[in-house]
Design a protein around this motif. Sequence first.
Motif, short mmCIF file in Angstrom:
data_model
loop_
_atom_site.label_atom_id
_atom_site.label_comp_id
_atom_site.label_asym_id
_atom_site.label_seq_id
_atom_site.Cartn_x
_atom_site.Cartn_y
_atom_site.Cartn_z
N ILE A 97 3.37 5.23 15.31
CA ILE A 97 2.34 4.40 14.68
C ILE A 97 2.73 4.13 13.23
N ILE A 98 2.62 2.86 12.82
CA ILE A 98 2.88 2.47 11.44
C ILE A 98 1.56 2.07 10.78
N ILE A 99 1.31 2.60 9.59
CA ILE A 99 0.08 2.26 8.87
C ILE A 99 0.43 1.66 7.51
N SER A 100 -0.36 0.68 7.11
CA SER A 100 -0.18 0.07 5.80
C SER A 100 -1.30 -0.95 5.57
N HIS A 101 -1.23 -1.62 4.43
CA HIS A 101 -2.14 -2.72 4.13
C HIS A 101 -1.83 -3.88 5.07
N PRO A 102 -2.85 -4.66 5.50
CA PRO A 102 -2.60 -5.78 6.42
C PRO A 102 -1.51 -6.74 5.97
N GLN A 103 -1.44 -7.03 4.66
CA GLN A 103 -0.40 -7.95 4.18
C GLN A 103 0.98 -7.34 4.35
N ALA A 104 1.13 -6.07 4.06
CA ALA A 104 2.43 -5.41 4.22
C ALA A 104 2.85 -5.37 5.68
N LEU A 105 1.90 -5.08 6.57
CA LEU A 105 2.20 -5.08 8.00
C LEU A 105 2.66 -6.47 8.46
N ASN A 139 4.74 11.60 13.83
CA ASN A 139 4.55 10.39 14.63
C ASN A 139 4.03 9.22 13.80
N LEU A 140 3.65 9.50 12.55
CA LEU A 140 3.12 8.46 11.66
C LEU A 140 4.18 8.03 10.65
N GLY A 141 4.21 6.72 10.39
CA GLY A 141 5.05 6.19 9.33
C GLY A 141 4.24 5.22 8.50
N ALA A 142 4.63 5.02 7.27
CA ALA A 142 3.91 4.10 6.38
C ALA A 142 4.87 3.07 5.82
N ILE A 143 4.32 1.92 5.48
CA ILE A 143 5.08 0.91 4.76
C ILE A 143 4.53 0.87 3.34
N GLY A 144 5.42 1.05 2.37
CA GLY A 144 4.95 1.10 0.99
C GLY A 144 6.09 0.98 0.00
N SER A 145 5.76 1.21 -1.25
CA SER A 145 6.72 1.06 -2.34
C SER A 145 7.54 2.33 -2.53
N LYS A 146 8.64 2.17 -3.22
CA LYS A 146 9.48 3.31 -3.59
C LYS A 146 8.67 4.30 -4.42
N GLU A 147 7.84 3.76 -5.33
CA GLU A 147 7.05 4.60 -6.22
C GLU A 147 6.06 5.48 -5.45
N SER A 148 5.46 4.91 -4.38
CA SER A 148 4.49 5.69 -3.61
C SER A 148 5.18 6.81 -2.84
N ALA A 149 6.39 6.54 -2.36
CA ALA A 149 7.14 7.60 -1.66
C ALA A 149 7.47 8.74 -2.62
N GLU A 150 7.87 8.38 -3.84
CA GLU A 150 8.19 9.40 -4.85
C GLU A 150 6.94 10.19 -5.24
N TYR A 151 5.82 9.47 -5.38
CA TYR A 151 4.58 10.13 -5.82
C TYR A 151 4.11 11.17 -4.80
N TYR A 152 4.24 10.84 -3.49
CA TYR A 152 3.77 11.76 -2.45
C TYR A 152 4.91 12.60 -1.86
N ASN A 153 6.10 12.54 -2.49
CA ASN A 153 7.23 13.38 -2.11
C ASN A 153 7.60 13.20 -0.63
N LEU A 154 7.69 11.94 -0.21
CA LEU A 154 8.10 11.62 1.16
C LEU A 154 9.44 10.90 1.16
#
Length: 269
Positions: A97-105, A139-154
């Motif tokens: 499952i991929i989760i994100s904002h509707p525009q990013a999806l 089983n979950l993945g997200a679509i987001g910015s580089k900064e958000s990945a760094e912030y949440y250590n993913l």
Amino acid sequence: MNIYTLPKGTYSEKATKKFLEYIDGDYNIKYCNSIYDIFESVSNGGLGVVPIENSIEGSVSLTQDLLLQFKNIKILGELSLDIHHNLIGYDKDKIKIIISHPQALAQCRNYIKRHGWEVKAVESTAKAVKIVAESKDENLGAIGSKESAEYYNLKILDKNIEDYKNNKTRFILIGKNVKFKTLPKKYKVSIVFELKEDKPGALYHILKEFAERNINLTRIESRPSKKRLGTYIFYIDFEDSKEDLEEIIKSLKKHTTFINILGRYPVFD
């Protein structure tokens, strides 16, 4: 003073920090969960930054509607950012499952389809990354910015996954007034109106007023008026000119039931 934007790690936060380079004065960044929350906060004072248009998916409808609803809030400035989406999570092979904002999806539609993933929409790209981080669900993945990945250590599992590489988003600075350190040469005006007569040629008379003045329109879009099916309001952006704005609006009023100036504002690089 406060400047309101979407959560840490969003592209809106990045745009906010860019705007702060041009704004005169000290502002504290305050994070909101939604675009509506930003408008509501700004209506009580301060500034806000919200997305208004993406080069791939078009206008952000909620922002358009709220500019009309919150009549005391104006557009004070504009800038554009390159948008590069990333697949964020734990293990690409285990994602279902991929989760994100509707525009990013939507901007990564082909990429998601190739992998056969289910999608789930949430309020922001940063919220999606936060959910993945807190759930620890492979089983979950997200679509987001580089900064958000760094912030949440993913981990960033895949970079630049947007379907079209020329992907830009326009962000606007909203509020009642602001002072800038320096001003660019380029200015825009945004208006919203409803046509007086729903008949062939009604919109032509509006466009003719701009054509006769040699004013360049940079965007024109219709939105449902929410009064009844088949009636619309129109949003127009145009390059500011040496023409008297009051005179332009006066000429347009002959063809409209209402017309509001959403802002006369500088466009920053």
